[in-house]
Design a protein around this motif. Structure first.
Motif, short mmCIF file in Angstrom:
data_model
loop_
_atom_site.label_atom_id
_atom_site.label_comp_id
_atom_site.label_asym_id
_atom_site.label_seq_id
_atom_site.Cartn_x
_atom_site.Cartn_y
_atom_site.Cartn_z
N SER A 1 55.37 34.43 60.14
CA SER A 1 55.86 35.33 61.18
C SER A 1 57.35 35.61 60.99
O SER A 1 57.80 36.75 61.09
N GLY A 2 58.11 34.56 60.70
CA GLY A 2 59.55 34.72 60.47
C GLY A 2 59.82 35.59 59.25
O GLY A 2 60.70 36.46 59.28
N LEU A 3 59.05 35.38 58.19
CA LEU A 3 59.21 36.20 56.98
C LEU A 3 58.86 37.65 57.27
O LEU A 3 59.50 38.58 56.77
N GLY A 4 57.83 37.86 58.09
CA GLY A 4 57.45 39.23 58.46
C GLY A 4 58.58 39.93 59.20
O GLY A 4 58.86 41.11 58.96
N ARG A 5 59.25 39.19 60.11
CA ARG A 5 60.37 39.78 60.83
C ARG A 5 61.53 40.09 59.89
O ARG A 5 62.19 41.12 60.01
N GLN A 6 61.78 39.18 58.93
CA GLN A 6 62.85 39.42 57.96
C GLN A 6 62.54 40.66 57.12
O GLN A 6 63.42 41.49 56.88
N ILE A 7 61.31 40.80 56.65
CA ILE A 7 60.92 41.96 55.85
C ILE A 7 61.10 43.23 56.66
O ILE A 7 61.63 44.23 56.17
N ALA A 8 60.67 43.21 57.91
CA ALA A 8 60.83 44.39 58.76
C ALA A 8 62.31 44.72 58.92
O ALA A 8 62.70 45.89 58.89
N TYR B 1 64.73 43.99 56.76
CA TYR B 1 65.20 44.53 55.48
C TYR B 1 64.76 45.98 55.31
O TYR B 1 65.51 46.82 54.81
N GLN B 2 63.53 46.29 55.71
CA GLN B 2 63.05 47.67 55.60
C GLN B 2 63.87 48.59 56.48
O GLN B 2 64.24 49.69 56.08
N THR B 3 64.19 48.14 57.69
CA THR B 3 65.02 48.95 58.59
C THR B 3 66.39 49.17 57.98
O THR B 3 66.91 50.29 57.97
N GLU B 4 67.01 48.10 57.44
CA GLU B 4 68.32 48.22 56.80
C GLU B 4 68.26 49.16 55.61
O GLU B 4 69.16 49.97 55.39
N SER B 5 67.18 49.05 54.83
CA SER B 5 67.01 49.90 53.65
C SER B 5 66.91 51.36 54.05
O SER B 5 67.55 52.23 53.44
N HIS B 6 66.10 51.66 55.07
CA HIS B 6 65.97 53.05 55.53
C HIS B 6 67.31 53.56 56.05
O HIS B 6 67.68 54.71 55.81
N SER B 7 68.04 52.70 56.77
CA SER B 7 69.33 53.09 57.32
C SER B 7 70.32 53.37 56.18
O SER B 7 71.05 54.35 56.22
#
Length: 188
Positions: A24-31, A33-39
């Motif tokens: 669950s924690g890794l899933g939140r981290q990936i999400a 990172y994806q948000t940061e990447s899109h930004s």
């Protein structure tokens, strides 16, 4: 035996709970990172768009400049496709300002030999066998004047075993200024 079985089930349950929390924690981290990447991608796109608009405005202002009046030269036939020194300097400043921080070579900003002859010595740390030599020069279409008179023509390659010997001629070659800008020559 039941006691051991109960202990194993409890340990298994604890491990499963721990792994679920980690996943669950890794899933939140990936999400995240994806948000940061899109930004970051959106920010980069915006910067590129802003630079393109700025470049278009500056190019328009350069194009809107009146053409320089040619210097009357009665002793020579007219020379076409040559820039005035002022315009060439203005273009070089404009290009230099736009590409700061990028490793780009501009015409006339490369390492050049003075005169009609030059010698280049390359010293290597270990002996090698040379099979080919490649020579690269600015292509005619990138030259501000449309000419590449400074391109090398005839050149020789020598091999040296040490810096005290005279060297052995490995080949004589001719760079074709009407050919490709990068030309590779096979040593005989």
């Amino acid at each position: 035996m039941d006691f051991m079985k109960a202990k194993l089930e409890a340990a298994d349950s604890d491990i499963r709970r721990y792994l679920e929390q980690e996943i669950s924690g890794l899933g939140r981290q990936i999400a995240g990172y994806q948000t940061e990447s899109h930004s970051a991608a959106a920010s980069l796109s915006l910067k590129i768009e802003t630079l393109e608009k700025q470049n278009a405005k500056e190019l328009s202002s350069i194009q809107a400049m009146p053409a320089p009046t040619p210097c009357p030269e009665t002793s020579m036939a007219p020379i076409y496709n040559q820039l005035t020194p002022e315009l060439q300097q203005a273009m070089e400043r404009w290009f230099t300002d736009r590409i700061k921080g990028y490793p780009v070579l501009l015409p006339g900003k490369c390492w050049a030999f003075h005169g009609v002859q030059g010698t280049l010595v390359i010293s290597l740390s270990h002996p090698i066998s040379i099979t080919h030599v490649t020579l690269d020069h600015l292509p005619r279409y990138n030259s501000p004047t449309g000419h590449i008179n400074s391109a090398p023509k005839d050149f020789e390659v020598y091999g040296l075993k040490n810096d005290t010997e005279e060297g052995t001629l490995l080949g004589t070659f001719t760079y074709d200024e009407n050919g490709e800008s990068t030309q590779t020559f096979k040593l005989p």
